[in-house]
Write a protein that holds these residues in place. Structure first.
Motif: not given
Length: 303
Positions: A57-67, A69-87
Motif C-alpha cells: 500500500s506504500q508508494p513505490r518510491s517508499a517501498r524501494l527506499d525501504a528495500l 535501506n534494508g539491504l544496506a543494514a543487512a550488509l552492515a550487520g545491523a538490524p533490518v529497519p522497520a517497514g519490511l515484511s518478515r519475508d
C-alpha cells in the motif's frame, strides 16, 4: 532476528516460480553457489515487482527506499529497519550472507538500484524511451550487466577484465532478449526499451507499435526491425563465448545452459515470423532440460 536459511528457501521458491531458466541453470552449481543465485534473484525480482507496482500500500518510491535501506543494514550487520515484511527481511539476510561469503561487490547493488529508479515514474532518473542502443546501455548496465558481475565470484571465476566484460555483456544480451520477447507487455506499461533509432530505421514509430499491439500482430516493418534486433542480440551472445569458455569447468555448464535457453527465445520469435505481438515467445521445459544436458556434456554455450 532475520532468518537467512528461511530467506534462501523463500528466494528459491521465487526463482522457481518466476525465473525458470535461472532456476534450472542454477541446479548445475554447487549448493552454496546455487543458494547465492537464489538470493540474488530473489532480491532483484522483489525490487522489480515493487517498481512495476505489484503489492503493497506504500508508494513505490517508499517501498524501494525501504528495500535499499534494508539491504544496506543487512550488509552492515545491523538490524533490518522497520517497514519490511518478515519475508523481505529474511531474504535480505540471505543475500547479505551470500555477498559476504563470495565477496560480491556491494557497489553493484547501487548500480542496480539506479536502473530500477529509471523505471519509476516520478523519480528524477525516470526514463521510458531510449533513443539509441548506447542510451539503453546506461539502463542495462545496472539492470543486467551488474548481475553478470555479481555472478562471477559465485562461479569461481578468476579476476580478469575480459571475463568481466563478457559477463556484463551476457547480462545485457539476456536483457535485450527479454525486451524483444516482452514488447507488448512493456508497451502496456508505457515503456519502450527497444532503441528508437533502430526501430526508426525500418519505419517503425510509437504509433505503429501501438497499432500492431492493438491488432495483436506485428506488421511487416516491425517484423523487419525485430529480425534486425535479433541479429544485434545474437552478436552480443557470440561475443560472450570467450568469457564463458574461461569459466571454471565446475560452474561453466550452468552459464552455458542459461545462454542456450535464453538465445532460444530468439529462435522462438523467428519461428513465428518475427511476430512479437501474437503471443509471448517461450522455450518449452523439455528444450531447457536438453540445454542443461548439453551443457553438462561440455558442448559450447551456443550452436
Amino acid at each position: 532476528m532475520a532468518d537467512a536459511d528461511r530467506g534462501y528457501r523463500l528466494a528459491e521458491s521465487l526463482t522457481r516460480a518466476a525465473g525458470r531458466t535461472y532456476f534450472l541453470a542454477s541446479r548445475l552449481l554447487p549448493v552454496d553457489g546455487r543458494r547465492a543465485v537464489f538470493a540474488l534473484y530473489g532480491y532483484a525480482r522483489t525490487v522489480d515487482d515493487v517498481v512495476d507496482g505489484a503489492g503493497g500500500s506504500q508508494p513505490r518510491s517508499a517501498r524501494l527506499d525501504a528495500l535499499e535501506n534494508g539491504l544496506a543494514a543487512a550488509l552492515a550487520g545491523a538490524p533490518v529497519p522497520a517497514g519490511l515484511s518478515r519475508d523481505e527481511a529474511d531474504m535480505l539476510a540471505a543475500l547479505a550472507e551470500s555477498v559476504d561469503r563470495f565477496a560480491i561487490p556491494a557497489e553493484t547493488f547501487e548500480a542496480f538500484g539506479r536502473s530500477m529508479r529509471m523505471d519509476l515514474p516520478g523519480d528524477p532518473l525516470f526514463r521510458n524511451r531510449y533513443a539509441t542502443l548506447d542510451a539503453l546501455a546506461e539502463y542495462t548496465y545496472g539492470s543486467a550487466a551488474v548481475i553478470g558481475l555479481q555472478l562471477l565470484p559465485i562461479l569461481g571465476a578468476a579476476p580478469d577484465p575480459d571475463t568481466a566484460r563478457g559477463a556484463a555483456l551476457l547480462g545485457e544480451a539476456f536483457q535485450l532478449t527479454n525486451f524483444l520477447r516482452d514488447v507488448g507487455e512493456d508497451l502496456n506499461r508505457n515503456r519502450i526499451y527497444l532503441p528508437l533509432d533502430h526501430l526508426g530505421a525500418f519505419g517503425v514509430d510509437e504509433q505503429e507499435l501501438r497499432h500492431d499491439a492493438t491488432a495483436g500482430t506485428a506488421g511487416p516493418r516491425m517484423r523487419r526491425a525485430t529480425a534486425h534486433l535479433i541479429a544485434v542480440n545474437r552478436d552480443q551472445y557470440r561475443r560472450t563465448l570467450p568469457a564463458i569458455a574461461s569459466l571454471p569447468r565446475r560452474s561453466r555448464p550452468a552459464i552455458c545452459a542459461a545462454a542456450r535457453s535464453y538465445s532460444a527465445i530468439l529462435t522462438a520469435i523467428e519461428d513465428r515470423g518475427h511476430d512479437v505481438f501474437a503471443a509471448r515467445a517461450v522455450v518449452p521445459v523439455h528444450r531447457r532440460l536438453g540445454h542443461a544436458v548439453t551443457a553438462v556434456a561440455g558442448r559450447p554455450a551456443l550452436g
